[in-house]
Scaffold this active site. Structure first.
Site, PDB file in Angstrom:
ATOM      1  N   ASP A  26      39.611  34.067  37.743  1.00 55.05           N
ATOM      2  CA  ASP A  26      40.718  33.666  38.623  1.00 55.05           C
ATOM      3  C   ASP A  26      41.905  33.144  37.806  1.00 55.05           C
ATOM      4  O   ASP A  26      41.725  32.577  36.732  1.00 55.05           O
ATOM      5  CB  ASP A  26      40.224  32.584  39.598  1.00 55.05           C
ATOM      6  CG  ASP A  26      41.171  32.426  40.782  1.00 55.05           C
ATOM      7  OD1 ASP A  26      41.965  33.346  41.050  1.00 55.05           O
ATOM      8  OD2 ASP A  26      41.115  31.362  41.436  1.00 55.05           O
ATOM      9  N   HIS A  43      47.373  40.580  36.158  1.00 55.26           N
ATOM     10  CA  HIS A  43      46.146  41.382  36.301  1.00 55.26           C
ATOM     11  C   HIS A  43      45.959  42.271  35.072  1.00 55.26           C
ATOM     12  O   HIS A  43      44.845  42.442  34.582  1.00 55.26           O
ATOM     13  CB  HIS A  43      46.198  42.229  37.569  1.00 55.26           C
ATOM     14  CG  HIS A  43      46.270  41.403  38.831  1.00 55.26           C
ATOM     15  ND1 HIS A  43      45.407  40.361  39.074  1.00 55.26           N
ATOM     16  CD2 HIS A  43      47.097  41.456  39.907  1.00 55.26           C
ATOM     17  CE1 HIS A  43      45.711  39.805  40.240  1.00 55.26           C
ATOM     18  NE2 HIS A  43      46.740  40.448  40.768  1.00 55.26           N
ATOM     19  N   SER A  71      37.329  40.699  45.762  1.00 54.52           N
ATOM     20  CA  SER A  71      36.447  40.207  46.825  1.00 54.52           C
ATOM     21  C   SER A  71      36.726  40.946  48.131  1.00 54.52           C
ATOM     22  O   SER A  71      37.790  41.556  48.297  1.00 54.52           O
ATOM     23  CB  SER A  71      36.646  38.699  47.032  1.00 54.52           C
ATOM     24  OG  SER A  71      37.822  38.447  47.769  1.00 54.52           O
ATOM     25  N   SER A  72      35.778  40.854  49.044  1.00 52.56           N
ATOM     26  CA  SER A  72      35.962  41.512  50.344  1.00 52.56           C
ATOM     27  C   SER A  72      37.127  40.877  51.107  1.00 52.56           C
ATOM     28  O   SER A  72      37.653  41.465  52.049  1.00 52.56           O
ATOM     29  CB  SER A  72      34.669  41.472  51.166  1.00 52.56           C
ATOM     30  OG  SER A  72      34.048  40.203  51.079  1.00 52.56           O
ATOM     31  N   GLU A  73      37.548  39.679  50.684  1.00 53.80           N
ATOM     32  CA  GLU A  73      38.698  39.007  51.318  1.00 53.80           C
ATOM     33  C   GLU A  73      40.021  39.362  50.628  1.00 53.80           C
ATOM     34  O   GLU A  73      41.093  39.047  51.152  1.00 53.80           O
ATOM     35  CB  GLU A  73      38.497  37.493  51.294  1.00 53.80           C
ATOM     36  CG  GLU A  73      37.412  37.002  52.245  1.00 53.80           C
ATOM     37  CD  GLU A  73      36.006  37.349  51.797  1.00 53.80           C
ATOM     38  OE1 GLU A  73      35.750  37.361  50.577  1.00 53.80           O
ATOM     39  OE2 GLU A  73      35.163  37.641  52.665  1.00 53.80           O
ATOM     40  N   ASN A  74      39.958  39.945  49.443  1.00 56.27           N
ATOM     41  CA  ASN A  74      41.198  40.245  48.716  1.00 56.27           C
ATOM     42  C   ASN A  74      42.024  41.351  49.378  1.00 56.27           C
ATOM     43  O   ASN A  74      43.205  41.518  49.047  1.00 56.27           O
ATOM     44  CB  ASN A  74      40.921  40.601  47.240  1.00 56.27           C
ATOM     45  CG  ASN A  74      40.556  39.393  46.383  1.00 56.27           C
ATOM     46  OD1 ASN A  74      39.746  39.480  45.470  1.00 56.27           O
ATOM     47  ND2 ASN A  74      41.152  38.237  46.667  1.00 56.27           N
ATOM     48  N   TRP A  75      41.439  42.071  50.354  1.00 58.40           N
ATOM     49  CA  TRP A  75      42.226  43.042  51.125  1.00 58.40           C
ATOM     50  C   TRP A  75      43.326  42.345  51.912  1.00 58.40           C
ATOM     51  O   TRP A  75      44.261  42.983  52.383  1.00 58.40           O
ATOM     52  CB  TRP A  75      41.340  43.818  52.110  1.00 58.40           C
ATOM     53  CG  TRP A  75      40.266  44.649  51.475  1.00 58.40           C
ATOM     54  CD1 TRP A  75      38.930  44.372  51.485  1.00 58.40           C
ATOM     55  CD2 TRP A  75      40.419  45.891  50.761  1.00 58.40           C
ATOM     56  NE1 TRP A  75      38.253  45.357  50.813  1.00 58.40           N
ATOM     57  CE2 TRP A  75      39.134  46.304  50.360  1.00 58.40           C
ATOM     58  CE3 TRP A  75      41.520  46.696  50.424  1.00 58.40           C
ATOM     59  CZ2 TRP A  75      38.904  47.471  49.640  1.00 58.40           C
ATOM     60  CZ3 TRP A  75      41.289  47.859  49.709  1.00 58.40           C
ATOM     61  CH2 TRP A  75      40.001  48.243  49.327  1.00 58.40           C
ATOM     62  N   ARG A  77      45.502  40.423  50.831  1.00 60.21           N
ATOM     63  CA  ARG A  77      46.722  40.260  50.015  1.00 60.21           C
ATOM     64  C   ARG A  77      47.776  41.280  50.436  1.00 60.21           C
ATOM     65  O   ARG A  77      47.455  42.275  51.098  1.00 60.21           O
ATOM     66  CB  ARG A  77      46.371  40.441  48.531  1.00 60.21           C
ATOM     67  CG  ARG A  77      45.466  39.315  48.075  1.00 60.21           C
ATOM     68  CD  ARG A  77      45.333  39.288  46.584  1.00 60.21           C
ATOM     69  NE  ARG A  77      44.510  38.142  46.220  1.00 60.21           N
ATOM     70  CZ  ARG A  77      44.436  37.611  45.023  1.00 60.21           C
ATOM     71  NH1 ARG A  77      45.146  38.128  44.040  1.00 60.21           N
ATOM     72  NH2 ARG A  77      43.671  36.573  44.788  1.00 60.21           N
TER      73      ARG A  77
HETATM   74  C1  IPE Z   1      38.109  35.091  43.909  1.00 60.11           C
HETATM   75  O1  IPE Z   1      39.409  34.724  43.630  1.00 60.11           O
HETATM   76  C2  IPE Z   1      37.944  36.579  43.801  1.00 60.11           C
HETATM   77  C3  IPE Z   1      38.164  37.172  42.484  1.00 60.11           C
HETATM   78  C4  IPE Z   1      38.428  36.544  41.373  1.00 60.11           C
HETATM   79  C5  IPE Z   1      38.030  38.593  42.444  1.00 60.11           C
HETATM   80  P1  IPE Z   1      40.481  34.453  44.782  1.00 60.11           P
HETATM   81  O2  IPE Z   1      41.732  34.069  44.100  1.00 60.11           O
HETATM   82  O3  IPE Z   1      40.543  35.592  45.715  1.00 60.11           O
HETATM   83  O4  IPE Z   1      39.818  33.204  45.534  1.00 60.11           O
HETATM   84  P2  IPE Z   1      40.455  32.175  46.563  1.00 60.11           P
HETATM   85  O5  IPE Z   1      41.165  32.984  47.618  1.00 60.11           O
HETATM   86  O6  IPE Z   1      41.424  31.326  45.802  1.00 60.11           O
HETATM   87  O7  IPE Z   1      39.309  31.381  47.089  1.00 60.11           O
HETATM   88  C1  IPE Z   2      42.143  36.804  40.201  1.00 59.20           C
HETATM   89  O1  IPE Z   2      43.420  36.292  39.982  1.00 59.20           O
HETATM   90  C2  IPE Z   2      42.149  38.309  40.319  1.00 59.20           C
HETATM   91  C3  IPE Z   2      41.868  38.820  41.664  1.00 59.20           C
HETATM   92  C4  IPE Z   2      41.584  38.114  42.714  1.00 59.20           C
HETATM   93  C5  IPE Z   2      41.919  40.256  41.814  1.00 59.20           C
HETATM   94  P1  IPE Z   2      44.378  35.911  41.189  1.00 59.20           P
HETATM   95  O2  IPE Z   2      45.214  37.078  41.532  1.00 59.20           O
HETATM   96  O3  IPE Z   2      43.593  35.337  42.318  1.00 59.20           O
HETATM   97  O4  IPE Z   2      45.255  34.787  40.511  1.00 59.20           O
HETATM   98  P2  IPE Z   2      45.837  33.481  41.218  1.00 59.20           P
HETATM   99  O5  IPE Z   2      44.669  32.702  41.740  1.00 59.20           O
HETATM  100  O6  IPE Z   2      46.756  33.924  42.301  1.00 59.20           O
HETATM  101  O7  IPE Z   2      46.527  32.779  40.099  1.00 59.20           O
HETATM  102 MG    MG Z   3      43.070  33.427  42.812  1.00 58.27          MG
END
Ligand code: IPE
Ligand code: IPE
Ligand code: MG
Length: 256
Positions: A26, A43, A71-75, A77
């Site tokens: 993260d 990234h 993650s399944s929640e990253n959709w 974004r």
């Molecule tokens: C967790 O990070 C998922 C990955 C690193 C792939 P997120 O940045 O999505 O987590 P939250 O939303 O802060 O909990």
């Molecule tokens: C983790 O970094 C990578 C993914 C979730 C794909 P983030 O994109 O969550 O980075 P922050 O938390 O916004 O800094």
């Molecule tokens: Mg993050």
């Protein structure tokens, strides 16, 4: 007082090592934002950190490395960020799999890959097939993964067997359910690392982390290097894992 397992001056190679390390990578976005760059650059830089950590694990003889990539929640974004992440995923697989294969790494993907486009799915499938016979480190990439999804998927599979008359509901216990989950054919994660300063699990391996040692660092993922990884290993080596027993029992077991 927790028992001190690390001897003063012990090198990483002499310490007790985890067999399986699971990492939430993260902080990519913040790394970029701090430099007034688009998040995507974070990234991209994060991929370099992946390369470094894989190399560290190989050198240290760690058997399994599981990385949370999406993650399944990253959709949730913005679609533009999701799109760029997918492109980066495709490009990284195209570029890195041959080298991983040459180094004897076995690749696995966990998560619901049916949501990805066909090009990405076929790259994932062929990377797994190409490296299936390798006997070196196992690199598991969690993509469109969620711990709750994992448990629900396992429950659904058991329910199907019950409905088909192959399994009695009373036979379902933690061992049987556990066997249906992702990566439970591998040693359980011994050490969990989360970079980026947040101290949460974010729906990563919920079941599998039951007795994993947790380690959090404020370093952003693109800044995570070999020294930072060794620091996490040192922290792990200094912990006493009790698995419900008393510290005294554990010391006796270790002395036996
Ligand atoms: C967790 O990070 C998922 C990955 C690193 C792939 P997120 O940045 O999505 O987590 P939250 O939303 O802060 O909990
Ligand atoms: C983790 O970094 C990578 C993914 C979730 C794909 P983030 O994109 O969550 O980075 P922050 O938390 O916004 O800094
Ligand atoms: Mg993050």
């Amino acid at each position: 007082m927790p028992q001190e397992h690390v001897q003063a001056g012990a090198t990483v190679a002499e310490q007790r090592l985890p067999r399986h390390v699971a990492i939430i990578m993260d902080g990519n976005g913040r790394w970029a934002e701090q430099r007034r760059l688009p998040r995507y650059m974070g990234h991209r830089q994060g991929v370099k950190a992946v390369r470094r950590v894989v190399e560290c694990c190989r050198k240290r003889g760690i058997e399994v490395l599981t990385l949370f990539a999406f993650s399944s929640e990253n959709w949730r974004r913005p679609p533009s960020e999701v799109g760029l992440l997918m492109d980066l995923f495709v490009r990284t697989l195209r570029k890195e799999v041959a080298r991983l294969h040459k180094n004897g790494v076995r690749l696995r993907f966990i998560g619901d890959r049916s949501a990805f486009d066909h090009k990405l799915q076929s790259l994932m499938n062929s990377a797994e097939e190409q490296t299936a016979g390798n006997t070196g480190m196992i690199l598991a990439i969690a993509a469109n993964y969620g711990g709750r999804w994992d448990i629900a998927d396992a429950a659904r599979r058991l329910a199907t067997r019950v409905a088909a008359g192959e399994l009695r509901p009373e036979a379902i216990d933690t061992e049987l359910l556990g066997r249906e989950l992702s990566i439970t054919d591998l040693p359980e994660p011994d050490l969990f690392v989360r970079t980026g300063g947040e101290q949460r699990i974010s729906n990563f391996l919920l079941w599998q982390l039951a007795y994993t040692e947790l380690y959090f660092t404020d370093l952003l993922w693109p800044d995570f290097d070999a020294a930072a990884f060794d620091e996490a290993l040192r922290s792990f080596a200094g912990r006493q894992r009790r698995f419900g027993k008393t510290g005294h029992q554990v010391e006796q077991d270790e002395g036996a």
